[in-house]
Design an enzyme around this catalytic site. Structure first.
Site, PDB file in Angstrom:
ATOM      1  N   CYS B 111     -25.531 104.618  90.348  1.00  0.00           N
ATOM      2  CA  CYS B 111     -25.543 105.998  89.848  1.00  0.00           C
ATOM      3  C   CYS B 111     -24.975 106.901  90.926  1.00  0.00           C
ATOM      4  CB  CYS B 111     -26.935 106.431  89.406  1.00  0.00           C
ATOM      5  SG  CYS B 111     -28.265 106.120  90.577  1.00  0.00           S
ATOM      6  N   CYS B 113     -26.751 107.173  94.427  1.00  0.00           N
ATOM      7  CA  CYS B 113     -27.577 107.104  95.627  1.00  0.00           C
ATOM      8  C   CYS B 113     -26.738 107.584  96.808  1.00  0.00           C
ATOM      9  CB  CYS B 113     -28.073 105.682  95.848  1.00  0.00           C
ATOM     10  SG  CYS B 113     -29.053 105.085  94.446  1.00  0.00           S
TER      11      CYS B 113
END
Lengths: 110, 208
Positions: B111, B113
């Site tokens: 995603c 991070c």
């Protein structure tokens, strides 16, 4: 090498106020122990993957829409906020905005 | 009709997702699961207090202080915690050093991070499908699009961040910076140079 001509205004950290709000809500719930960050990442990643099947996500508005959808489904699943409850409250806010005179602070009706 | 006309009948209606977020916040607050003051604090922190200036300070210090750099590369968490930079989500930080032999670049294919305590909130492109997919597949091409051309003998290593491990790139110290103090060095270190999609500025060059 680039020149100083390309110096521009810094990008805002959050493009829209609601991006900041949904981000803060999630971080706060995690810090309060509602879910682990690893769990969150797993679910969010699955939402992004699903949304990205038909088109390329640009990492802006679509990113936070996926974020919100993930949070809503997470809270629905763990029983904190049922979808119907969320929808009812959304309508109440919409109503509040539509009935508050322009310029006045918007509050939910009692 | 523009919403700022004085005769506009009602308050400007926020977009649908904004109303949905407000709804969640109202319900969770009423149930005692969320403290609005804590939300304000989180927004203020990420909007105003945490940003790439934190990472730049760490990089500048590492350039000047070999013991600090060695400790940072060996185990970043305690070193960063001492400076007040720790992951609120309990993640580990790993600092990866650029050398003439190896250029490092970070991505999150899951995603987004990202080392929040050191760099703040990631830019839009870091979160885009295009970057997330291509950084791993064709890093040199992506780097070229960012204007970074590496010598052929420099290998590119891409680090995929996770919920548990976040990376920060320690760029190579630019030439001609021997006399500079920490603040002057930090000014050369851009956010992107710590993601690995840029190189630090040369002394005297404006930061884009």
């Amino acid at each position: 090498m680039s020149s100083c001509a390309e110096v521009s205004a810094p990008e805002p950290v959050f493009a829209e106020p609601w991006h900041a709000q949904v981000f803060a809500l999630t971080v706060h719930l995690n810090e309060a122990g509602r879910f682990s960050w690893a769990d969150w990442v797993q679910r969010f990643s699955a939402t992004l993957k699903r949304h990205g099947l038909n088109r390329d996500l640009d990492g802006g508005e679509d990113y936070f829409r996926a974020w919100l959808e993930t949070l809503e489904s997470y809270l629905a699943e763990d029983g904190a906020v049922a979808p119907a409850e969320a929808e009812q409250m959304r309508k109440r806010w919409e109503e509040a905005y539509l009935t508050t005179p322009h310029g006045a602070p918007v509050h939910l009706p009692e | 009709m523009p919403h700022d006309l004085p005769d506009h009948p009602h308050a400007h209606l926020p977009p649908d997702p904004a109303l949905r977020v407000k709804a969640l916040e109202t319900i969770l607050t009423a149930k005692g699961l969320v403290d609005p003051a804590a939300l304000e604090e989180i927004i203020d922190t990420y909007q105003n207090r945490i940003g790439p200036q934190n990472g730049a300070r760490v990089v500048a210090r590492a350039w000047r202080d070999p013991a600090f750099k060695a400790a940072l590369l060996a185990d970043a968490d305690p070193v960063l915690a001492e400076l007040g930079y720790y992951g609120r989500q309990g993640e580990h930080m790993v600092v990866v050093e650029n050398t003439p032999q190896r250029h490092n670049m970070i991505v999150c294919t899951l995603c987004s991070c990202y080392p929040w305590p050191l760099l703040g909130i990631p830019p839009g492109w870091y979160k885009s499908d295009a970057y997330r997919a291509r950084a791993v597949r064709e890093p040199r091409k992506v780097l070229a699009e960012f204007g970074v051309a590496l010598p052929p003998e420099t290998a590119v290593r891409v680090w995929d961040s996770t919920a548990e491990v976040r990376y920060l790139v320690l760029p190579m110290r630019p030439k001609g910076t021997e006399g500079l103090d920490e603040a002057a060095l930090a000014a050369l270190v851009s956010r992107d140079s710590m993601i690995g999609t840029a190189l630090p500025a040369a002394p005297g060059q404006a930061q884009p």
